[in-house]
Design a protein around this motif. Structure first.
Motif, short mmCIF file in Angstrom:
data_model
loop_
_atom_site.label_atom_id
_atom_site.label_comp_id
_atom_site.label_asym_id
_atom_site.label_seq_id
_atom_site.Cartn_x
_atom_site.Cartn_y
_atom_site.Cartn_z
N ALA A 3 0.81 -1.22 0.00
CA ALA A 3 0.00 0.00 0.00
C ALA A 3 0.84 1.27 0.00
N THR A 4 2.14 1.16 0.26
CA THR A 4 3.00 2.35 0.23
C THR A 4 3.35 2.77 -1.19
N GLY B 30 -16.80 -9.33 -2.78
CA GLY B 30 -16.39 -7.95 -2.54
C GLY B 30 -15.26 -7.42 -3.39
N ILE B 31 -14.92 -8.12 -4.47
CA ILE B 31 -13.85 -7.63 -5.34
C ILE B 31 -14.23 -6.28 -5.94
N ASP B 32 -13.21 -5.52 -6.33
CA ASP B 32 -13.43 -4.20 -6.92
C ASP B 32 -13.33 -4.20 -8.44
N GLY B 33 -12.83 -5.30 -9.01
CA GLY B 33 -12.68 -5.38 -10.45
C GLY B 33 -12.19 -6.75 -10.86
N HIS C 193 -8.77 -4.43 1.68
CA HIS C 193 -9.54 -3.21 1.91
C HIS C 193 -9.12 -2.52 3.20
N ALA C 194 -8.82 -3.30 4.21
CA ALA C 194 -8.36 -2.72 5.48
C ALA C 194 -7.02 -2.00 5.30
N ALA C 195 -6.21 -2.47 4.34
CA ALA C 195 -4.93 -1.85 4.06
C ALA C 195 -5.05 -0.68 3.07
N GLY C 196 -6.27 -0.43 2.59
CA GLY C 196 -6.49 0.66 1.64
C GLY C 196 -6.25 0.27 0.20
N LEU C 197 -6.30 -1.02 -0.10
CA LEU C 197 -6.03 -1.52 -1.44
C LEU C 197 -7.29 -2.09 -2.07
N GLY D 137 -3.62 -7.29 -7.62
CA GLY D 137 -4.26 -8.08 -8.67
C GLY D 137 -3.97 -9.55 -8.43
N PRO D 138 -4.68 -10.19 -7.51
CA PRO D 138 -4.41 -11.60 -7.21
C PRO D 138 -5.08 -12.54 -8.20
N HIS D 139 -4.48 -13.70 -8.39
CA HIS D 139 -5.17 -14.76 -9.11
C HIS D 139 -6.47 -15.05 -8.38
N LYS D 140 -7.52 -15.34 -9.13
CA LYS D 140 -8.84 -15.48 -8.51
C LYS D 140 -8.90 -16.58 -7.46
N ASP D 141 -8.07 -17.63 -7.59
CA ASP D 141 -8.09 -18.72 -6.62
C ASP D 141 -7.58 -18.27 -5.24
#
Length: 313
Positions: free
Chosen positions: A221-222, A289-292, A254-258, A228-232
């Protein structure tokens, strides 16, 4: 920072389900079917141009092996720990690569694409033009979600992908905070360098082999805005290949702001989880809850988002 649609739909190499990946027809079809962003992978030529290919080695995606004039360019190289034999973009000028024609990368899965005419290899600058033309044609912004492939390898042979990409972005007035451009990489070093030189939205890709990076979200996050993780890694599969319970990756990110943008959704049955249709798989990830997400089949992705948003209302 750009305001992204949620969930964001990214056309993975265009629309490779029905067109040769990384070609103008592939991107145009994805745009016309309603994608938010188109995704080019970029590698470098001998004379310092960014071209759009899945990898530096191009025998599986072009007809280079059928060109006797390039027979002596066949080589064996080690890239990111893997030894490969074939033809590599960095051994060709852009003009030479333009004489090649594309071919279907996975003909056993997509035999219908083997009947398509071969297309010319395109540059990153041409993808910028395609996105701009698509924006005008559709009346809505089409973004570019670019991946720098093997950046450490290319930097090691004097072809810095960050330098080449920033030069192109500057020429096209796209190295700005509000530009619809996202940059992604499986390496952290080049993203840190890019973050120091650009205000663009950055994404740290994470493969299953790199799952340990999920313990470093605060550090990521810095310098990045999303993973962009693999879906698995977001929804694993059980022993029968079915979707299991979601992991905690989305919540921790999300907690890390990502944000979380998963890869890659495909319609073909060989890629689908057991007992699951393509639309059901999309719904499961949206609910997680994915963003994309990245998709090889924009039409399905758009329909899945429409159905999920309608249900969410």
């Amino acid at each position: 920072m750009i305001d992204l649609p949620r969930p964001l739909l990214i056309a993975h190499r265009g629309f490779p389900g029905l067109r040769h990946e990384h070609t103008r027809p592939s991107y145009d079809l994805a745009i016309d079917e309603g994608t938010d962003y188109i995704e080019p992978d970029v590698v470098a030529t001998k004379d310092g141009h960014l071209v759009v290919r899945h990898d530096a080695e191009i025998s599986s995606t072009t007809d280079v092996a059928d060109h006797p004039e390039f027979a002596d360019r066949r080589a064996t190289k080690t890239i990111d720990g893997s030894t490969l034999t074939g033809w590599f973009t960095e051994d060709f000028t852009l003009a030479e690569l333009k004489t090649l024609r594309t071919r279907e990368r996975i003909p056993g899965v997509r035999p219908h694409n083997t009947e398509l005419p071969g297309e010319q290899i395109i540059t990153f600058d041409e993808v910028v033009e395609i996105a701009a033309e698509g924006t005008r044609r559709r009346g809505a912004t089409v973004g570019i979600y670019v991946e720098t492939k093997h950046p450490s390898y290319f930097a090691g042979i004097g072809l810095d992908l960050n330098d080449l990409l920033i030069d192109s972005l500057e020429r096209n007035n796209l190295n700005t905070e509000d530009a619809p451009v996202i940059v992604q990489s499986f390496e952290s070093g080049n993203l840190r360098d890019f973050d120091a030189r650009s205000p663009l939205f950055l994404v740290r890709l994470i493969s299953p082999k790199q799952r340990a990076e999920l313990d470093n979200l605060a550090d990521i996050a810095t310098f990045a805005d999303a993973i962009g993780p693999h879906k698995d890694l977001v929804i694993p599969r059980d022993r029968k290949g079915r979707l299991a319970a979601p992991s905690d990756v989305v919540a921790r990110s999300h907690a890390a702001g990502l944000d979380v943008h998963i890869w890659t959704m495909r319609d073909e049955s060989s890629f689908l989880p057991g007992g699951c249709s393509a639309l059901q798989e999309y719904a499961a990830y949206f609910e997680a809850g994915i963003d994309g997400l990245f998709s090889d089949w924009t039409t399905t992705a758009v329909r899945a988002r429409e159905l999920w948003l309608a249900h969410a209302e």
